[in-house]
Motif scaffolding. Structure first.
Motif, PDB file in Angstrom:
ATOM      1  N   SER A  33    -116.458 -24.530   4.984  1.00 31.14           N
ATOM      2  CA  SER A  33    -116.943 -22.818   5.600  1.00 31.14           C
ATOM      3  C   SER A  33    -118.187 -23.473   4.813  1.00 31.14           C
ATOM      4  CB  SER A  33    -116.382 -22.339   4.608  1.00 31.14           C
ATOM      5  OG  SER A  33    -116.161 -22.599   2.886  1.00 31.14           O
ATOM      6  N   ASP A  34    -118.622 -23.961   4.319  1.00 30.60           N
ATOM      7  CA  ASP A  34    -119.767 -24.512   3.314  1.00 30.60           C
ATOM      8  C   ASP A  34    -121.336 -24.894   4.811  1.00 30.60           C
ATOM      9  OD1 ASP A  34    -118.890 -26.943   4.052  1.00 30.60           O
ATOM     10  OD2 ASP A  34    -119.701 -27.951   2.455  1.00 30.60           O
ATOM     11  N   ASP A  35    -120.835 -25.101   5.448  1.00 31.75           N
ATOM     12  CA  ASP A  35    -122.092 -25.051   6.906  1.00 31.75           C
ATOM     13  C   ASP A  35    -121.604 -23.876   7.655  1.00 31.75           C
ATOM     14  OD1 ASP A  35    -119.488 -25.161   8.350  1.00 31.75           O
ATOM     15  OD2 ASP A  35    -120.335 -27.505   9.026  1.00 31.75           O
ATOM     16  N   GLY A  36    -121.414 -22.905   7.810  1.00 29.67           N
ATOM     17  CA  GLY A  36    -120.764 -21.608   8.218  1.00 29.67           C
ATOM     18  C   GLY A  36    -119.738 -21.711   9.839  1.00 29.67           C
ATOM     19  N   ARG A  37    -119.281 -22.850   9.395  1.00 26.95           N
ATOM     20  CA  ARG A  37    -118.179 -23.392  11.370  1.00 26.95           C
ATOM     21  C   ARG A  37    -116.741 -22.138  10.552  1.00 26.95           C
ATOM     22  NH1 ARG A  37    -116.914 -28.449  11.664  1.00 26.95           N
ATOM     23  NH2 ARG A  37    -116.209 -28.040  13.734  1.00 26.95           N
ATOM     24  N   MET A  38    -116.666 -22.037   9.620  1.00 28.51           N
ATOM     25  CA  MET A  38    -115.672 -20.894   9.789  1.00 28.51           C
ATOM     26  C   MET A  38    -115.819 -20.518   8.231  1.00 28.51           C
ATOM     27  SD  MET A  38    -112.547 -22.332   7.700  1.00 28.51           S
ATOM     28  CE  MET A  38    -111.483 -20.972   7.033  1.00 28.51           C
ATOM     29  N   LEU A  39    -115.827 -18.817   8.356  1.00 28.72           N
ATOM     30  CA  LEU A  39    -116.159 -18.065   7.287  1.00 28.72           C
ATOM     31  C   LEU A  39    -114.890 -16.844   7.431  1.00 28.72           C
ATOM     32  CD1 LEU A  39    -118.327 -17.267   5.665  1.00 28.72           C
ATOM     33  CD2 LEU A  39    -119.358 -15.466   7.482  1.00 28.72           C
ATOM     34  N   LEU A 100    -112.384 -14.465  15.698  1.00 29.00           N
ATOM     35  CA  LEU A 100    -111.688 -13.940  14.854  1.00 29.00           C
ATOM     36  C   LEU A 100    -110.686 -14.182  15.242  1.00 29.00           C
ATOM     37  CD1 LEU A 100    -112.065 -11.647  12.632  1.00 29.00           C
ATOM     38  CD2 LEU A 100    -112.341 -10.050  13.929  1.00 29.00           C
ATOM     39  N   GLU A 101    -109.976 -14.710  13.493  1.00 30.40           N
ATOM     40  CA  GLU A 101    -108.582 -14.832  13.726  1.00 30.40           C
ATOM     41  C   GLU A 101    -108.151 -13.466  12.630  1.00 30.40           C
ATOM     42  OE1 GLU A 101    -105.287 -18.240  12.413  1.00 30.40           O
ATOM     43  OE2 GLU A 101    -107.753 -18.673  12.069  1.00 30.40           O
ATOM     44  N   ILE A 102    -106.738 -13.419  13.261  1.00 33.56           N
ATOM     45  CA  ILE A 102    -106.247 -12.703  11.311  1.00 33.56           C
ATOM     46  C   ILE A 102    -104.713 -13.131  11.586  1.00 33.56           C
ATOM     47  CG2 ILE A 102    -104.910 -10.361  11.206  1.00 33.56           C
ATOM     48  CD1 ILE A 102    -106.652  -9.637  13.545  1.00 33.56           C
ATOM     49  N   PRO A 103    -105.015 -13.954  10.408  1.00 31.02           N
ATOM     50  CA  PRO A 103    -103.332 -14.992  10.432  1.00 31.02           C
ATOM     51  C   PRO A 103    -102.326 -13.765   9.597  1.00 31.02           C
ATOM     52  CG  PRO A 103    -105.553 -16.272   8.873  1.00 31.02           C
ATOM     53  CD  PRO A 103    -105.490 -14.864   9.320  1.00 31.02           C
ATOM     54  N   VAL A 104    -101.873 -13.418  10.290  1.00 28.59           N
ATOM     55  CA  VAL A 104    -100.807 -12.611   9.758  1.00 28.59           C
ATOM     56  C   VAL A 104     -99.194 -12.819  10.716  1.00 28.59           C
ATOM     57  CG1 VAL A 104     -99.921 -10.420   9.527  1.00 28.59           C
ATOM     58  CG2 VAL A 104    -102.699 -11.005   8.951  1.00 28.59           C
ATOM     59  N   PRO A 145    -111.811 -12.964  21.014  1.00 28.98           N
ATOM     60  CA  PRO A 145    -113.325 -13.206  21.110  1.00 28.98           C
ATOM     61  C   PRO A 145    -113.955 -12.171  20.709  1.00 28.98           C
ATOM     62  CG  PRO A 145    -112.243 -12.555  22.803  1.00 28.98           C
ATOM     63  CD  PRO A 145    -111.210 -12.131  22.166  1.00 28.98           C
ATOM     64  N   VAL A 146    -115.008 -12.572  19.913  1.00 31.87           N
ATOM     65  CA  VAL A 146    -116.269 -11.802  19.784  1.00 31.87           C
ATOM     66  C   VAL A 146    -117.123 -12.339  19.872  1.00 31.87           C
ATOM     67  CG1 VAL A 146    -117.923 -11.623  16.616  1.00 31.87           C
ATOM     68  CG2 VAL A 146    -115.495 -12.235  17.016  1.00 31.87           C
ATOM     69  N   PRO A 147    -118.106 -10.983  20.737  1.00 26.97           N
ATOM     70  CA  PRO A 147    -119.352 -11.157  21.258  1.00 26.97           C
ATOM     71  C   PRO A 147    -120.505 -12.201  20.564  1.00 26.97           C
ATOM     72  CG  PRO A 147    -117.849  -8.375  21.988  1.00 26.97           C
ATOM     73  CD  PRO A 147    -117.579  -9.961  20.958  1.00 26.97           C
ATOM     74  N   PHE A 168    -103.045  -9.213   4.353  1.00 26.63           N
ATOM     75  CA  PHE A 168    -104.127  -9.022   5.521  1.00 26.63           C
ATOM     76  C   PHE A 168    -105.118 -10.432   5.249  1.00 26.63           C
ATOM     77  CE2 PHE A 168    -108.819  -7.945   7.104  1.00 26.63           C
ATOM     78  CZ  PHE A 168    -108.517  -7.839   8.902  1.00 26.63           C
ATOM     79  N   ALA A 169    -105.750 -11.315   6.175  1.00 33.29           N
ATOM     80  CA  ALA A 169    -107.309 -12.503   6.593  1.00 33.29           C
ATOM     81  C   ALA A 169    -107.328 -11.775   7.217  1.00 33.29           C
ATOM     82  CB  ALA A 169    -106.551 -13.331   5.491  1.00 33.29           C
ATOM     83  N   ALA A 170    -108.924 -12.212   7.074  1.00 28.09           N
ATOM     84  CA  ALA A 170    -109.884 -12.365   8.721  1.00 28.09           C
ATOM     85  C   ALA A 170    -110.381 -13.547   8.277  1.00 28.09           C
ATOM     86  CB  ALA A 170    -110.012 -10.860   8.500  1.00 28.09           C
ATOM     87  N   ILE A 171    -110.116 -14.219   9.410  1.00 24.28           N
ATOM     88  CA  ILE A 171    -111.538 -15.592   9.395  1.00 24.28           C
ATOM     89  C   ILE A 171    -112.520 -15.144  10.800  1.00 24.28           C
ATOM     90  CG2 ILE A 171    -111.270 -17.996   9.569  1.00 24.28           C
ATOM     91  CD1 ILE A 171    -109.786 -17.076   6.868  1.00 24.28           C
ATOM     92  N   LEU A 172    -113.965 -16.235  10.706  1.00 29.84           N
ATOM     93  CA  LEU A 172    -114.331 -15.632  11.904  1.00 29.84           C
ATOM     94  C   LEU A 172    -115.182 -17.641  11.601  1.00 29.84           C
ATOM     95  CD1 LEU A 172    -115.957 -14.003  13.741  1.00 29.84           C
ATOM     96  CD2 LEU A 172    -117.785 -14.175  11.747  1.00 29.84           C
ATOM     97  N   TRP A 173    -114.696 -17.476  12.232  1.00 30.26           N
ATOM     98  CA  TRP A 173    -114.961 -18.632  13.860  1.00 30.26           C
ATOM     99  C   TRP A 173    -116.209 -19.189  14.368  1.00 30.26           C
ATOM    100  CZ3 TRP A 173    -111.490 -23.154  11.722  1.00 30.26           C
ATOM    101  CH2 TRP A 173    -110.524 -22.375  11.016  1.00 30.26           C
ATOM    102  N   ASP A 174    -117.041 -20.593  14.662  1.00 33.26           N
ATOM    103  CA  ASP A 174    -117.959 -20.464  15.503  1.00 33.26           C
ATOM    104  C   ASP A 174    -116.608 -21.694  16.745  1.00 33.26           C
ATOM    105  OD1 ASP A 174    -117.755 -22.992  14.940  1.00 33.26           O
ATOM    106  OD2 ASP A 174    -119.682 -23.311  14.178  1.00 33.26           O
ATOM    107  N   ARG A 175    -117.357 -21.594  17.824  1.00 29.48           N
ATOM    108  CA  ARG A 175    -116.272 -21.564  18.906  1.00 29.48           C
ATOM    109  C   ARG A 175    -115.600 -23.425  18.462  1.00 29.48           C
ATOM    110  NH1 ARG A 175    -118.282 -21.418  24.958  1.00 29.48           N
ATOM    111  NH2 ARG A 175    -118.638 -18.626  24.282  1.00 29.48           N
ATOM    112  N   ASP A 176    -116.913 -24.293  18.244  1.00 25.83           N
ATOM    113  CA  ASP A 176    -116.454 -25.755  18.116  1.00 25.83           C
ATOM    114  C   ASP A 176    -115.754 -25.799  17.133  1.00 25.83           C
ATOM    115  OD1 ASP A 176    -118.209 -26.593  20.334  1.00 25.83           O
ATOM    116  OD2 ASP A 176    -120.195 -26.903  19.042  1.00 25.83           O
ATOM    117  N   ALA A 177    -116.133 -25.779  15.808  1.00 23.97           N
ATOM    118  CA  ALA A 177    -114.847 -24.882  14.929  1.00 23.97           C
ATOM    119  C   ALA A 177    -113.603 -24.926  15.349  1.00 23.97           C
ATOM    120  CB  ALA A 177    -115.539 -24.840  13.443  1.00 23.97           C
ATOM    121  N   TRP A 178    -113.662 -23.806  15.590  1.00 21.41           N
ATOM    122  CA  TRP A 178    -112.347 -23.178  16.793  1.00 21.41           C
ATOM    123  C   TRP A 178    -111.438 -23.622  17.257  1.00 21.41           C
ATOM    124  CZ3 TRP A 178    -108.630 -19.261  15.205  1.00 21.41           C
ATOM    125  CH2 TRP A 178    -107.812 -18.808  16.681  1.00 21.41           C
TER     126      TRP A 178
END
Length: 618
Positions: A33-39, A100-104, A145-147, A168-178
């Motif tokens: 998460s420190d390089d912004g790939r997963m937030l 956008l992942e919702i790991p519920v 998907p997030v536009p 509830f949790a919400a994780i924002l991924w960039d495409r490569d990290a996903w």
């Protein structure tokens, strides 16, 4: 409205060393998460609960209606029964599309709306109730998907509908990290399920080999765990029914797996005979879990649907605590094979507690926590398999100990029988020598007196015949006395006593015999000399009775610290598998066993017989 698919790659081959990379792979799933790939953007959300159908999402996004939104402090349980849950946030801008992942867990219905900069609204639906092929991002869980956006944050609104506990949790991924995360996740499940199936097949082999129902119960338990993981993770929807939504097989798989798990523990630890009341209570609890699952599939609910998940988790937790308690108790009471079982069950209970706390919003989301139950199942399966292997080892040691006890008991019994036999022989030998022999001697002397005074020639001849018969009987009594108790062994030594046995046996027959006895025999213990003498005596007697031999060879030598006796004949021979079961052979083997020696008999019809005795020298 628009819809698009983002299919993460699922190709790739799992690594060879399954168990070594299982747990590190969980951490590899967590992109840095420190390089912004997963937030993790969970804490940026606000939530509100409204009556179903009350809120128009487009008006809500445009600010035309304003429900009572409150800040979300995760972990937090904010769902209210019978109401829709709304969450809103603003995503940081990024020109590239994201995920956008919702790991519920088991989230049935989820829908997201994005308010784009041009004033339009884009919406996507997902959830476990939605067929896998129709999900906007083909993923076992819930993701959207997030536009891509530039400059301004991206407002979004999420509506959640579920009958299960909501953390509830919400994780924002960039495409490569996903894509990397998706691949690692598939690899994790592939290795996990593959390992469990390998363990199941291995123990199925042991079940048929050892004919032990413990292994069958363990296999049923492993297959139940595999089915639970497949349904719980959404893999069954991806691979088995991608055109349909979630099926109610989770409760069935968990309940049936628990039933076999309890049956395995009860059989493995012998609870049914040791603690019948615990056996009945644990079986009823496990049976209740299995009936929960079976009834759910058929639409028959033993408890209200609103508490189905809680009831199942409590049933599983009670069974797991029973596993641990009974395993620890059995180990404390001296059952060594329960050690790995207790350790494995403790690991599973720890994983179940973490999972339960996560579901109840008592601990926050992280990938290791999210997969803690799966990791616990894997480690518990490995440790239970070790428990089964350890059981084989313990039982083998117990069998070896019992075999040693049996051999010792057999030696003691044989020794007592031989001592009793020798005592009886000595008693009868003394009786024959002292009483019968003395009486015959007196009778012979009286016959001499009668012969000297007899005047009738006929009477003298008859007395002479009686005297010869008396001498013959005296010789037979003397010979029988020597056979019953070897006086020559004590008076003349082993070599001369053996030669006497051979001489008396074959001197009056047409059998040629040859003896090769070492002149330099060391002083042997009395029991060893007696064993050699008795075995020789019995073997020679058998040759006279059955062999019809023309030649006999006897050898007694010291060979590499062992006394080696060999007796061979060229007689008719026999089949040892059929005929070598007499009392005499058992007696010979008993003598050898007492001295930790070996007695080997070889014979074939028409090819003579060979007897070899080896005794270790003290």
């Amino acid at each position: 409205m628009s819809n698009q698919n983002m299919d993460p790659p699922v190709t790739g081959k799992p690594q060879r060393w399954l168990l070594l990379i299982m747990l590190p792979l969980l951490w590899a799933c967590n992109a840095r998460s420190d390089d912004g790939r997963m937030l993790d953007i969970t804490h940026g959300f606000e939530y509100a609960n409204t009556a179903p159908g009350q809120v128009d999402p487009v008006k809500l996004l445009k600010g035309e209606i304003r429900p009572d939104f409150r800040p979300l402090h995760s972990p937090q349980s904010f769902r209210e029964r019978g109401k829709e849950t709304w969450l809103r946030a603003a995503l940081p801008p990024d020109a590239d599309p994201r995920v956008l992942e919702i790991p519920v867990l088991l989230l049935q219905h989820a829908q997201v709306w994005y308010a784009l900069a041009d004033g339009s609204v884009v919406s996507y639906r997902s959830g476990t109730a939605m067929p896998f092929r129709e999900r906007p991002v083909r993923y076992q869980g819930v993701s959207f998907p997030v536009p891509g956006t530039e400059g301004d944050p991206l407002p979004l609104l999420i509506r959640l509908q579920t009958g299960n506990p909501l953390n509830f949790a919400a994780i924002l991924w960039d495409r490569d990290a996903w894509q990397e995360y998706s691949y690692n996740l598939h690899a994790w499940y592939g290795l996990l399920i593959g390992s469990l199936l390998v363990l199941a097949l291995y123990n199925l082999f042991l079940a048929f080999t050892l004919r032990d129902s413990s292994y069958f119960h363990y296999v049923g338990y492993m297959l139940g765990m595999v089915a639970t993981i497949m349904t719980y993770s959404g893999l069954s929807e991806e691979y088995f029914w991608p055109d349909q939504g979630q099926r109610h097989y989770i409760v069935l798989a968990s309940g049936v797996g628990t039933f076999f798990g309890v049956a395995f523990v009860n059989r493995f630890l012998g609870v049914r005979t040791r603690h019948p009341w615990l056996f009945r209570l644990s079986t009823l609890n496990a049976l209740f879990g299995a009936l929960l699952g079976i009834g759910t599939v058929w639409g028959i609910y033993l408890v209200p649907r609103s508490v189905m998940g809680t009831t199942l988790h409590l049933t599983l937790l009670v069974s797991a605590i029973y596993y641990v308690g009974m395993s620890l108790y059995s180990y404390w009471r001296g059952m060594k094979q329960a050690r790995f079982l207790a350790l494995g069950m403790s690991v599973l209970v720890a994983a179940m507690v973490i999972h339960f706390l996560y579901l109840r919003s008592m601990i926050g989301y992280s990938i290791p926590v999210f997969h803690a139950l799966e990791a616990g199942i894997l480690m518990e399966a490995v440790l239970m398999s070790l428990a089964l292997s350890d059981r084989i080892k313990v039982l083998a040691e117990e069998k070896r100990r019992l075999d040693e006890q049996y051999v010792q008991m057999q030696r003691n019994f044989t020794l007592e029988m031989i001592d009793l036999e020798e005592a009886e022989k000595k008693k009868y030998a003394s009786f024959l020598h002292d009483s019968v022999g003395h009486g015959l001697l007196v009778l012979k002397q009286q016959l001499d007196v009668f012969m000297s005074g007899a005047e009738d020639e006929l009477a003298r001849r008859r007395l002479e015949d009686m005297k010869k018969q008396c001498s013959g009987v005296m010789d037979e009594v003397r010979s029988l006395s020597h056979e019953l108790h070897p006086h020559m062994l004590k008076n003349l030594g082993l070599k001369d006593a053996l030669l006497s046995v051979l001489e008396r046996a074959f001197s009056s027959t047409e059998t040629a015999w040859f003896a090769d006895i070492d002149d330099a025999l060391p002083a042997l213990p009395a029991d060893m000399e007696m064993a050699v003498y008795r075995i020789t005596q019995e073997a020679v007697s058998n040759i006279l009775k059955y062999a019809h031999a023309l030649e006999v060879y006897y050898s007694l030598k010291i060979d590499e610290g062992r006394l080696r006796m060999v007796l061979k004949d060229d007689g008719v021979g026999f089949d040892p598998e059929v005929e070598a079961r007499g009392l005499g052979l058992k007696m010979m083997k008993g003598h050898a066993l007492l001295l930790e020696g070996t007695l080997a008999l070889r014979s074939r019809p028409g090819l003579g017989t060979s007897l070899a005795l080896h005794l270790p020298l003290p």
